[in-house]
Scaffold this active site. Structure first.
Site, PDB file in Angstrom:
ATOM      1  N   GLN A 150       5.780   3.703   2.777  1.00 37.69           N
ATOM      2  CA  GLN A 150       6.217   2.305   2.696  1.00 37.69           C
ATOM      3  C   GLN A 150       6.607   1.892   1.276  1.00 37.69           C
ATOM      4  O   GLN A 150       7.590   1.190   1.083  1.00 37.69           O
ATOM      5  CB  GLN A 150       5.124   1.394   3.243  1.00 37.69           C
ATOM      6  CG  GLN A 150       5.634   0.027   3.589  1.00 37.69           C
ATOM      7  CD  GLN A 150       4.678  -0.716   4.501  1.00 37.69           C
ATOM      8  OE1 GLN A 150       3.620  -1.163   4.071  1.00 37.69           O
ATOM      9  NE2 GLN A 150       5.034  -0.835   5.770  1.00 37.69           N
ATOM     10  N   GLU A 152       4.695   3.458   8.420  1.00 42.87           N
ATOM     11  CA  GLU A 152       4.031   2.171   8.643  1.00 42.87           C
ATOM     12  C   GLU A 152       5.087   1.077   8.845  1.00 42.87           C
ATOM     13  O   GLU A 152       5.963   0.915   7.993  1.00 42.87           O
ATOM     14  CB  GLU A 152       3.132   1.866   7.439  1.00 42.87           C
ATOM     15  CG  GLU A 152       2.003   2.894   7.313  1.00 42.87           C
ATOM     16  CD  GLU A 152       1.519   3.102   5.887  1.00 42.87           C
ATOM     17  OE1 GLU A 152       1.803   2.259   5.017  1.00 42.87           O
ATOM     18  OE2 GLU A 152       0.846   4.126   5.650  1.00 42.87           O
ATOM     19  N   HIS A 179       3.673  -2.439  -6.748  1.00 41.46           N
ATOM     20  CA  HIS A 179       4.948  -2.624  -6.047  1.00 41.46           C
ATOM     21  C   HIS A 179       6.119  -2.484  -7.002  1.00 41.46           C
ATOM     22  O   HIS A 179       7.200  -2.967  -6.735  1.00 41.46           O
ATOM     23  CB  HIS A 179       4.987  -3.990  -5.348  1.00 41.46           C
ATOM     24  CG  HIS A 179       3.974  -4.091  -4.252  1.00 41.46           C
ATOM     25  ND1 HIS A 179       2.671  -4.441  -4.484  1.00 41.46           N
ATOM     26  CD2 HIS A 179       4.064  -3.846  -2.919  1.00 41.46           C
ATOM     27  CE1 HIS A 179       1.999  -4.421  -3.337  1.00 41.46           C
ATOM     28  NE2 HIS A 179       2.817  -4.058  -2.379  1.00 41.46           N
ATOM     29  N   GLU A 207      -0.915   7.919   4.825  1.00 39.00           N
ATOM     30  CA  GLU A 207       0.219   8.548   4.144  1.00 39.00           C
ATOM     31  C   GLU A 207       0.149  10.080   4.142  1.00 39.00           C
ATOM     32  O   GLU A 207       1.165  10.756   4.324  1.00 39.00           O
ATOM     33  CB  GLU A 207       0.335   8.045   2.698  1.00 39.00           C
ATOM     34  CG  GLU A 207       0.921   6.650   2.548  1.00 39.00           C
ATOM     35  CD  GLU A 207      -0.065   5.535   2.876  1.00 39.00           C
ATOM     36  OE1 GLU A 207      -1.269   5.831   3.040  1.00 39.00           O
ATOM     37  OE2 GLU A 207       0.348   4.368   2.959  1.00 39.00           O
TER      38      GLU A 207
END
Ligand code: TPP
Length: 807
Positions: free
Chosen positions: A551, A498, A596, A529
């Protein structure tokens, strides 16, 4: 004269036609018969489980007609007739697999590491080099996990496009392509089409327009659950209609055909082949009205959940019965001729079954005979009444079927019983046990990792070197420049994911790469994914060197199924027959936010034994791992530090060439009182804490693990512990995650227990997800303050007067 010639050629062609039809009939008849006899073998206890291709044979024979050398299959356990028709399987193979014969020459798919009818052909020679895959018909290795063959289908098909687009590359890899003419064939059951993997792969292939032919074997059920529950409108090709190519755009050719209709099946596959091979247009062939004459598997009967009407219909529309009707009505052969073939099939299958059983049992019985002599001899000298009983039981089993487990268990029990006797047979028994264990280690416990010369362990280290006036650059520049060199040097290198293409990745590690190397080698993908990883698997099986980018580490979980079930087990489950030299690139650990900042290393470690796991502390090390892995055949994941792209590092002058070895730790600070073991983003934190601890009078040695798998191959960590006699493991996974693994390695495998003066400890993140924001991070993940206090606490226990309690 010319007229006569015409008659002759017509006559030959009719004979030939008849021969083709009857060859197909014979094959189907043998496949069906082997299923029936196999089923009986399971019911009588000779095999543990049987799953067969009955009811699906005719379509598979039609499909085999267009399956050529150099083509690839990604299928599932129903494809017995297909595998037989492409010359890769026989009833004898089936029985060897059913019995669990571990010898590769008799069960070449996996040496019986897999359940029967999980197919796979051998891509690798014994020395780990690739065979010429264009000279054989290729089946990637099946998995029991439904639809799991679909992610890799994307890459298998895309490789043909990559090679066709780049004739120079095709010329470099003649064993992997024939100018991009190869087709990737997939098969799947109707119910498995309810899985996400199926739809994701269908979409990706439709977008990429690559030569795949997808066959759906529709027998109306998934074990007991019918199509009404599985699929909208109970009909997968109805739902697939939006994928049909039309004026609005490219897509698939979608065909629906009945599983008992031989001429229609043959023409459906001929059409699909032409489209795929010549124009790279994919097809979906939905084969309906298939049956299950003996039910789903040997695990239960379908009479429990099918109505009488359905069962009757299945008998009437059995593809063999319908094929017979077509043959006789078209006057290709008589019913008597077919009857003879059926009778011959029974005999052929019986004969092959017997051979498979004898060949499987002979070496086992020979070993038992050898042990029997030892038993008798011991029994003559020591009074152990159980021995006579065991001999009787084992002799009786030997008349039907013997497992090594049966006599090994007795042999080991006996060794425990005679351990205090001084008789020479004790050594004979011990030697016997050791030998059988070692032979079975080869059969059952090897090849989780590549043990050949193509392994990453044979790639030599090249250290990064620096000019005297080396400039410091953002870490991402090192990654970027390294990729540019790599892609220049290795034409097979590809990277996709991506935002990887046009903008060069979310952290700019691929900046400028697409402009230089084109949209196929450096590609944006959809947000998918599972099939990004699958794409990498397929490409890597076809001679390319893909880097599949996830990513963020937190989203790897979408592709985790393929990593766990396919990549990690591939070399093991094929007994060294296949391997996927795929690099998965991602970034993770510390940043901010629940999705994240994840560092689920324990999850990765425990799910992906069979892959290597590199956890570089900076971008120089990450680039060095890519360079090393590109030289090997081994699958690996490299996790870059999310917070490291803008951290300054010295720019090596041998970019693209330096290689960091796997399994080698680095001592980044020497010390004498405690060993701090860490990796990835926590390394900087630990180094910072170690400086503060120095000032507080505590001398720490800091070790960067660098790769969690393989782990410290030369056992350097224990050498440090011998010196410091204290150990703290720091990471940012959950408590008991990767840190538990690291402790097990150091304490148990490296025997550090013997050198410790303090309790070995771990410092990890909290068990919950990492929250957003600076404070969320500070109060949830280990900080330099936490490391300081933890180490200080250990030293407080050692010498409270020198290091009084902080709180
Ligand atoms: C992911 C997954 N879920 C469940 C199973 C258990 N299972 C094995 S076969 C099967 C039914 C499959 O039906 P279908 O896709 O129609 O194929 P068929 O066996 O009918 O050819 C199920 C549920 C499995 N092997 N894998």
């Amino acid at each position: 004269m010319p007229k006569k010639k015409k008659e002759t050629s017509l006559k030959i062609s009719i004979d030939k036609f008849k021969e083709i039809i009857l060859t197909d009939y014979r094959l189907i008849s043998e496949v069906r018969e082997s299923g029936l006899q196999g089923r009986r073998d399971v019911l009588s206890g000779k095999g543990s489980f049987g799953i067969f291709g009955d009811g699906k044979e005719l379509a598979q024979v039609a499909m085999a007609k267009v399956f050529r050398n150099g083509d690839f299959r990604a299928g599932y356990y129903r494809d017995q007739a297909l595998m037989t028709a492409i010359g890769q399987y026989s009833p004898k193979h089936m029985f060897s697999a059913l019995y669990g014969d571990p010898e590769l020459e008799r069960e070449p798919s996996s040496g019986s590491r897999q359940m029967m009818n999980h197919f796979g052909t051998r891509f690798l020679n014994d020395d780990g080099s690739w065979r010429n895959l264009m000279n054989q018909k290729n089946s990637t290795s099946d998995m029991a996990c439904l639809a799991s063959q679909f992610p890799r289908l994307v890459g298998l098909a895309q490789a043909s496009q990559v090679y066709r687009d780049n004739p120079e590359l095709a010329k470099r890899n003649p064993g992997f392509t024939n100018d991009g003419n190869e087709i990737a064939f997939a098969t799947i059951g109707n119910s498995s089409c309810a899985e996400g993997h199926f739809w994701e792969a269908v979409n990706a292939i439709g977008v990429l327009q690559v030569p795949a032919i997808i066959s759906i074997w529709d027998d109306g059920y998934g074990i007991s659950v019918s199509n009404e529950v599985q699929m909208t409108k109970s009909d997968v090709s109805e739902v697939l209609k939006g994928f049909q190519m039309d004026k609005k755009g490219a897509g698939y050719d979608i065909v629906k055909v009945k599983g008992w209709d031989y001429p229609s099946l043959v023409s459906a596959y001929e059409k699909a082949e032409k489209l795929a091979r010549e124009e790279h247009i994919p097809s979906i062939i939905h084969v309906i009205e298939m049956t299950q004459p003996t039910g789903h598997s040997t695990s239960g009967s379908h009479e429990r959940y099918k109505s009488k009407e359905r069962l009757q219909w299945e008998q009437d529309f059995d593809c063999i019965k319908k094929f017979q009707e077509w043959i006789t009505e078209s006057k290709i052969a008589t019913a008597d001729e077919l009857y003879v073939i059926d009778k011959e099939s029974v005999d052929i299958v019986k004969k092959q079954k017997k051979e498979a059983w004898t060949e499987y049992q002979t070496p086992i019985k020979k070993e038992w005979k050898e042990l029997l002599e030892v038993f008798n001899s011991i029994s003559a000298q020591v009074n152990i009444p159980e021995i006579a009983e065991w001999i009787q039981d084992l002799n009786q089993s030997a008349m039907f079927g013997l497992f090594r487990r049966d006599f090994m268990s007795k042999a080991r029990t006996l060794l425990g019983m005679i351990v205090n006797e001084s008789i020479p047979e004790k050594a004979t028994l011990r030697n016997f046990i050791n030998r059988i264990n070692s032979e079975n280690h080869e059969r059952y416990n090897t090849k989780l990792y590549n043990e050949t010369s193509t392994s990453v362990h044979n790639v030599s280290e090249v250290k990064p070197t620096y000019d005297s006036n080396t400039e410091e650059v953002d870490g991402r520049i090192i990654i970027r420049d390294n990729f540019h060199h790599m892609f220049d040097a290795i034409p097979e290198a590809m990277i996709f994911g991506e935002d990887v293409g046009k903008i060069g990745g979310v952290n700019q590690g691929c900046e400028g790469l697409q402009d230089k190397f084109g949209e196929i080698r450096v590609a944006d993908t959809g947000i998918r994914e599972a099939t990004i990883i699958g794409q990498g698997i397929g490409l890597s099986l076809r001679g390319l060197k893909p880097i599949a980018e996830m990513q963020y580490l937190d989203y790897v979980i979408y592709g985790f199924q393929s990593m766990v079930d396919d990549i990690s087990s591939l070399h093991y489950r094929t007994h060294g027959g296949q391997i996927t030299p795929l690099i998965i690139r991602t970034r993770g650990h510390r940043l901010e936010g629940i999705w994240h900042s994840g560092s689920p290393m324990g999850m990765l470690l425990n799910g992906t034994r069979g892959m290597y796991l590199c956890v570089p502390r900076d971008m120089t090390r990450a680039a060095g791992f890519y360079n090393t892995l590109m030289q090997s055949n081994d699958p690996a994941m490299v996790i870059e530090c999310l917070n490291g792209y803008r951290v300054k590092e010295k720019l090596p002058n041998n970019i693209g060439e330096f290689r960091v070895p796997l399994g080698k730790v680095e001592t980044t600070k020497e010390g004498s009182e405690i060993t701090l073991v860490t990796y990835g983003s926590t390394w900087r934190i630990v180094m910072d804490a170690a400086d503060k601890l120095d000032k507080a009078g505590i001398s720490c040695e800091v070790i960067d693990i660098q790769t969690l798998v393989p782990f410290d191959l030369s056992h350097d960590i224990v050498e440090s512990v011998k010196k410091t006699s204290r150990l703290l493991v720091i990471d940012e996974d959950v408590p008991g995650g990767a840190s538990a693994y690291i402790l097990q390695k150091i304490i148990e495998e490296q025997d550090a227990y013997n050198y410790l003066d303090s309790e070995p400890q771990t410092l990890s993140a909290k068990a919950h997800r990492p929250p957003y924001g600076k404070d969320g991070d500070y109060f949830s993940k280990p900080s330099s303050d936490d490391v300081f206090e933890k180490v200080y606490g250990i030293m407080n226990e050692v010498d409270p007067s020198k290091f009084p309690s902080l709180y």
